[in-house]
Design an enzyme around this catalytic site. Structure first.
Site, PDB file in Angstrom:
ATOM      1  N   ASP A   1      -4.606  -6.076  -7.832  1.00 29.54           N
ATOM      2  CA  ASP A   1      -4.951  -5.539  -6.670  1.00 29.54           C
ATOM      3  C   ASP A   1      -5.078  -3.992  -7.203  1.00 29.54           C
ATOM      4  O   ASP A   1      -4.983  -3.391  -8.230  1.00 29.54           O
ATOM      5  CB  ASP A   1      -3.664  -5.628  -5.619  1.00 29.54           C
ATOM      6  CG  ASP A   1      -4.148  -5.421  -4.304  1.00 29.54           C
ATOM      7  OD1 ASP A   1      -5.191  -4.885  -4.069  1.00 29.54           O
ATOM      8  OD2 ASP A   1      -3.489  -5.810  -3.254  1.00 29.54           O
TER       9      ASP A   1
ATOM     10  N   HIS B   1       0.779  -1.046   0.022  1.00 31.28           N
ATOM     11  CA  HIS B   1       0.009   0.078  -0.078  1.00 31.28           C
ATOM     12  C   HIS B   1       0.940   1.145   0.045  1.00 31.28           C
ATOM     13  O   HIS B   1       0.530   2.308  -0.536  1.00 31.28           O
ATOM     14  CB  HIS B   1      -1.030  -0.040   1.322  1.00 31.28           C
ATOM     15  CG  HIS B   1      -1.987  -0.971   1.118  1.00 31.28           C
ATOM     16  ND1 HIS B   1      -1.857  -2.338   1.485  1.00 31.28           N
ATOM     17  CD2 HIS B   1      -3.217  -0.638   0.588  1.00 31.28           C
ATOM     18  CE1 HIS B   1      -2.972  -2.902   1.265  1.00 31.28           C
ATOM     19  NE2 HIS B   1      -3.974  -1.886   0.859  1.00 31.28           N
TER      20      HIS B   1
END
Length: 517
Positions: A258, A185
């Protein structure tokens, strides 16, 4: 070709802001996105989620006979987007501690049935990453454990449980994020594990998932030197997505990236470039969760790539055909009206109770044998979201209430994950005057301030229990504690089970699914 280009939005799964699904109208009706992903920001509770899903499909029906994929990350444990009106489970590592395929399948069945009743048809679960690196900030208790065979066994059981109950499961994050040392992230990790090691460990759970006919595989934003010497992120690597996942492992479902707005990708590749590179590598759908401008730019970039031949018409037609086939094969209508007051707490409480593990118990400190006059001091950290994949934690008031039912003479001290000087002084004063101390840790192994604070409390010399309510790795850092317990979860079911273990009302039968070192 014009029709093909206008259908390119099917390759995008998008998020939108706020609780009003009308915010997704442009994406659905003008850009024809193939799916919508829901977050806590979109749904207040189960009843609201049902209304949201109904509206989203209504928007879709105005432009297409084919329904939307409506997806969510309802992993359990620290990642659960809906927590009101549904059953919230302790998560994968708690299941790993039970070693039970039957429980894993039951958890998946309940989760799928509840989500399906709300109108959700894709659950981005299970996580098949192996928790082999305690320094990994993004996996931890989201994993079933450190043993590849265990992860494969429980992961495939969950996939079958979900897909038998109307839900598309998604195995993630291929080819495995367990060895990463940074959270994708935030930044792009690199894994240098040898190929033979990856075949025996990281890839094994995904092979089992493919055997279980998992509908989706989600890519990892991570570079793997043994799999692609260009060090392209797996999400953009043809060697990993096409040569390995498609051709060698034989996966026939949908490959989805993702989120392309995560730091691992966005810091290095603009969204339009990333979308095309991901499609060329072999992904069928791209996930862009937050920003409308980036979602539109990605769709426009994909359209232009088809026009220029950078992305072949044949490739796009095959993708659209695969997406259409999976949508036709699944039931997309909502189930019967959902009873938001009937979550199956008995199942979550069974998992929580069977998961709890007593790692150390010197002099049989547990279960407590306290006189009414004995003072019990309990130190509990705030259960904060520690990574960007999490959106909300839970208060610990129910845990406090439960402990006081067992022992009235109990004092509590609440602190932050990184305790302040004021919090430290207050807790030290409370614990100094106590007869027995319980210290709850919340990923202490990744927070030096929390670690120093706990050592200070244990240095008081009181009989002490340390309970790790997230990653069990905390327990390797508290050798001075007379008793150590792992719950693998801070959810209410796990805290209730912890209270029961402390006072002998619940037998701790769980086995550590990781090595503490």
């Amino acid at each position: 070709m014009t029709e093909l280009i206008e259908s390119i939005g099917e390759m995008l799964m998008a998020g939108y802001p706020g609780t009003d699904p009308a915010a997704a109208a442009e994406l659905i009706q003008r850009y024809r996105v193939g799916g919508i992903i829901l977050f806590s920001r979109n749904v207040k509770d189960a009843d609201h989620a049902r209304a949201v899903c109904s509206k989203l499909q209504e928007l879709r029906q105005s432009v297409s006979d084919s329904p939307l994929f409506i997806a969510i990350d309802q992993e359990g444990g620290c990642v659960a987007r809906i927590t009101e009106g549904v059953t919230v489970f302790p998560g994968n590592m708690a299941l790993g501690a039970t070693r039970s395929e039957e429980l894993a399948r039951q958890v998946a069945s309940v989760t799928a049935a509840e989500l399906f009743a709300l109108g959700i048809n894709v659950n981005f679960a299970p996580v098949l990453d192996i928790s082999s690196n305690p320094r990994n900030p993004g996996v931890g208790a989201r994993s079933f454990g450190a043993d590849a065979a265990l992860v494969a066994r429980l992961g495939s059981a969950m996939i079958r449980g979900m897909q038998e109950n109307g839900m598309c499961a998604a195995a993630k994050h291929f080819p495995g994020l367990g060895e990463a040392r940074v959270d994708s992230h935030d930044e792009l990790p690199r894994v240098d594990a040898a190929l033979e090691r990856m075949k025996k460990r990281e890839l094994l759970p995904f092979e089992a998932a493919i055997d279980a006919e998992v509908a989706f595989v989600m890519t990892a934003h991570c570079s793997y030197s043994a799999l692609d010497n260009t060090l392209a992120p797996a999400t953009m690597s043809r060697a990993i997505l096409t040569d390995l996942l498609r051709n060698r492992l034989g996966f026939k479902g949908i490959i989805i990236s993702d989120c392309l707005e995560m730091g691992a990708i966005e810091k290095h590749f603009p969204a339009p470039q990333a979308a095309v590179a991901t499609a060329r590598a072999g992904a069928d759908m791209m996930l862009i969760c937050h920003t409308l401008d980036k979602q539109i730019a990605a769709i426009d970039s994909l359209k232009n790539a088809v026009r220029t031949g950078e992305l072949s018409e044949k490739r796009v037609r095959n993708v659209l055909s695969a997406i259409s086939s999976i949508k036709k094969a699944l039931r997309f209508e909502q189930g019967p009206p959902y009873r938001a007051d009937k979550p199956q707490k008995s199942v979550s409480e069974e998992v929580a109770s069977r998961a709890i593990t007593i790692v150390r118990n010197e002099d049989s400190l547990l279960p407590f044998k306290l006189a009414a006059s004995d003072q019990l001091a309990v130190v509990v950290p705030s259960f904060e979201s520690l990574t960007k994949v999490e959106e909300a934690a839970e208060p610990h008031e129910a845990f406090i209430h439960k402990l006081r039912r067992y022992h009235l003479n109990t004092l509590f001290c609440s602190v932050g994950v990184k305790p302040t000087e004021v919090e430290v002084r207050k807790c030290v004063d409370i614990c100094r005057n106590a007869d027995v101390v319980v210290v709850v840790t919340y990923n202490l192994h990744q927070y030096i301030v929390q670690k120093d604070f706990v050592h200070m409390l244990l240095g008081l010399g009181k009989p002490a229990v340390v309970a790790a309510v997230r990653d069990p790795y905390d327990l390797a850092f508290v050798p001075e504690a007379r008793a150590c317990v792992a719950t693998y979860s801070f959810r209410q079911c796990s805290l209730k089970a912890l209270a029961g273990v402390l006072f002998g009302q619940v037998e701790a039968t769980g086995e550590l699914p990781v090595e503490l070192g």
